[in-house]
Design a protein around this motif. Structure first.
Motif, PDB file in Angstrom:
ATOM      1  N   TYR A  23       0.822  -1.222   0.000  1.00 25.36           N
ATOM      2  CA  TYR A  23       0.000   0.000   0.000  1.00 25.36           C
ATOM      3  C   TYR A  23       0.849   1.261   0.000  1.00 25.36           C
ATOM      4  N   ASP A  30      -3.981  -3.868  -2.287  1.00 25.46           N
ATOM      5  CA  ASP A  30      -4.069  -5.289  -2.642  1.00 25.46           C
ATOM      6  C   ASP A  30      -5.175  -5.939  -1.812  1.00 25.46           C
ATOM      7  N   LEU A  31      -6.286  -6.233  -2.466  1.00 29.35           N
ATOM      8  CA  LEU A  31      -7.422  -6.825  -1.761  1.00 29.35           C
ATOM      9  C   LEU A  31      -7.251  -8.314  -1.500  1.00 29.35           C
ATOM     10  N   THR A  32      -6.139  -8.883  -1.968  1.00 30.17           N
ATOM     11  CA  THR A  32      -5.859 -10.287  -1.666  1.00 30.17           C
ATOM     12  C   THR A  32      -5.756 -10.500  -0.164  1.00 30.17           C
ATOM     13  N   GLU A  34      -7.687  -9.832   2.205  1.00 36.36           N
ATOM     14  CA  GLU A  34      -8.895 -10.361   2.833  1.00 36.36           C
ATOM     15  C   GLU A  34      -9.088 -11.844   2.540  1.00 36.36           C
ATOM     16  N   ILE A  84      -6.653  -4.260  -8.331  1.00 32.56           N
ATOM     17  CA  ILE A  84      -7.797  -4.416  -7.430  1.00 32.56           C
ATOM     18  C   ILE A  84      -8.644  -5.616  -7.851  1.00 32.56           C
ATOM     19  N   ILE A  88      -9.435  -9.196  -5.945  1.00 32.31           N
ATOM     20  CA  ILE A  88     -10.796  -9.687  -5.711  1.00 32.31           C
ATOM     21  C   ILE A  88     -10.960 -11.106  -6.242  1.00 32.31           C
ATOM     22  N   ILE A 210      -8.556  -5.393   6.040  1.00 26.90           N
ATOM     23  CA  ILE A 210      -7.839  -4.292   5.394  1.00 26.90           C
ATOM     24  C   ILE A 210      -8.049  -3.001   6.177  1.00 26.90           C
TER      25      ILE A 210
END
Length: 291
Positions: A23, A30-32, A34, A84, A88, A210
């Protein structure tokens, strides 16, 4: 309760440090995270149930998280999928992976050993404080060692100015993959620690993590400015502890814990707005002086 909040802050700080590596350094969300966070928890708890030592399971969790980060990195750099959306996609797929690993939506560590059990002679919550300090110190030490290598400097340069880094012959796509692999490995490590502390793993355990990680990061940045890289990593740990203490204060005021995520998001929103509020106040003060 304060010691418990400090212990939670130290354990969750590992998550904040993992998010920081992408970040802040690479400048993309990076939504990975979650997906890799509960994946680390699922792998660790399943391994412990199958009689693998609690310390060794953390290594397995890191490998699982790194694998998730690698897939995201390949989708992003080779498949040209927006970062992003890549996160997801991987996060969604990991839900099925966790169900396969645990063979159920959640799994308990009841009557199974945890990493904290070796410190059972300490007062309540101090075992988590000791483990948290040890893991955070190890992660920060390894990251600082990496950042001061030539590879680490190339990684930082990629985040600072990708075009210039590429002009110097740095393979920026490779740096992004490395960043996603390291980041999700650290995040999965945090998941394994939190799962052992809570005593269970759940496939939905990554929802909102996150926000928690960013809160630690932003609070640390608001509290400490103009610091070195090492001090920045330490500020994330302090920010994580402050965040947990803020949540403790909200709970002690009598608010319903059902809405704790609303409070979490609100705290992060306020912290994100503080720089803008400061600028507005300085501008207002300047206008008054000139008037």
């Amino acid at each position: 309760m304060v010691i418990s909040a400090i212990a939670q802050g130290l354990l969750w700080a590992v998550l904040g440090i993992g998010i920081f590596t992408t970040y802040r350094i690479l400048n993309f969300p990076d939504l990975t995270a979650e997906g890799s966070f509960p994946l680390g928890a699922a792998v660790a708890v399943t391994a412990i149930v199958n009689e693998i030592h609690p310390v060794l399971v953390m290594g397995l969790a890191v490998l699982a998280g790194m694998s998730a980060g690698l897939v995201t990195g390949l989708l992003y750099t080779k498949g040209k999928v927006p970062v992003i959306l890549a996160g997801i996609l991987v996060m969604t797929a990991l839900h099925s992976v966790m169900l396969y690993v645990m063979q159920r939506p959640n799994l308990s560590l009841l009557n199974h050993p945890r990493i904290f059990d070796s410190l059972a002679f300490l007062p309540n919550y101090f075992d988590a404080v000791v483990v948290g300090l040890a893991v955070v110190s190890l992660v920060i030490g390894l990251l600082l060692f990496f950042f001061y290598t030539s590879l680490g400097q190339a990684y930082i340069a990629t985040g600072d100015n990708e075009a210039m880094a590429r002009s110097f012959g740095i393979q920026t796509d490779r740096m992004k993959i490395i960043g996603l692999v390291f980041s999700n490995g650290i995040i999965a490590l945090a998941g394994s620690l939190i799962a052992q502390n809570n005593g269970y793993a759940d496939v939905n355990g990554g929802t909102g993590v996150i926000v928690i990680g960013l809160a630690s990061l932003i609070i640390g940045e608001v509290a400490f400015k103009d610091v070195t890289l090492g001090e920045r990593l330490i500020s994330i740990v302090i920010g994580s502890i402050l965040y947990q203490l803020l949540l403790l204060g909200v709970i002690r005021l009598g608010f319903d814990t059902t809405y704790i995520r609303l409070f979490s998001a609100s705290i992060l929103a306020v912290c994100l707005m503080i720089p803008q509020i400061r600028r507005a106040l300085k501008l207002d003060t300047l206008i008054r002086k000139e008037g």
